[in-house]
Design an enzyme around this catalytic site. Structure first.
Site: not given
Ligand code: VGL
Ligand code: ZN
Length: 198
Positions: A20, A106, A145
């Site tokens: 991310d 995601k 994350c």
């Protein structure tokens, strides 16, 4: 040859997983992680090592619909961030991802959030298909994350080296980042630094 956790040098069976590193998670972004841009040059060094060695590279991205359940307007915890097809959802421009990177989107459905890159994605299957047994994981954010991706990777049976110099935390509560690192190491992740690669 089995991996020796004391030998972090990238080896066949290893993959690099970048979590991310997107505009909205950089300082100034919709959900800016303090000092989050500091991971970019360090990850570029890891990326170069993996690319040179011909080893696989994966990059997850948070990829939400505009009315995602994790957004405050829908009763969630976060400001709108990483909305599909918007500039905020793009990978950080300074991140030197090779063309051959496998991109994993995601948390793409409206009704469900997921912090782990393994949840409702093909990541585990793609890693197994590529013969990967050990993951080097860095990115954003340590306490969301990265944490959940590392814990799922260990549950899935992968060894994990945590790139301790290439992660940064949101820290909604002070100390969340260190607590996340403690949880990851307790679960079996081994923290390393760039200089350990040899
Ligand atoms: C993340 C908060 C909300 C992350 C994603 O990538 O760590 N954090 N969505
Ligand atoms: Zn999100």
């Amino acid at each position: 040859m089995a991996h020796d956790p004391n030998r972090p040098t990238p080896w066949p069976g290893d993959a690099l997983l970048v979590v991310d590193v997107q505009n909205d998670f950089l300082p100034g972004g919709a959900l800016g992680v303090p000092d989050g841009d500091a991971v970019v040059p360090v990850l570029n060094r890891y990326l170069a090592r993996f690319a040179t060695a011909g080893l696989p590279i994966f990059a997850t991205r948070d990829w939400h619909p505009a009315d995602h359940c994790s957004f405050q307007a829908q009763g969630g915890s976060w400001p709108p961030h990483c909305v599909q097809e918007t500039p905020g959802a793009e990978f950080a421009p300074g991140l030197e991802l090779p063309d051959a990177v496998s991109r994993i989107a995601k948390a793409i459905g409206t009704e469900k959030d997921s912090y782990s890159g393994f949840e409702d994605t093909e990541l585990a299957a793609e890693l197994r298909a590529a013969g990967v047994s050990r993951l080097l994981i860095g990115g954003l954010a340590t306490d969301y994350c990265v944490l959940n991706t590392v814990l799922d990777a260990l549950r899935e049976g992968f060894e994990v080296l945590l790139l301790a110099d290439a992660i940064r935390a949101v820290e909604v509560q002070p100390g969340d980042g260190d607590a996340a690192i403690a949880r990851m190491t307790a679960a079996g992740a081994v923290p390393i630094l760039l200089e350990d690669l040899g």
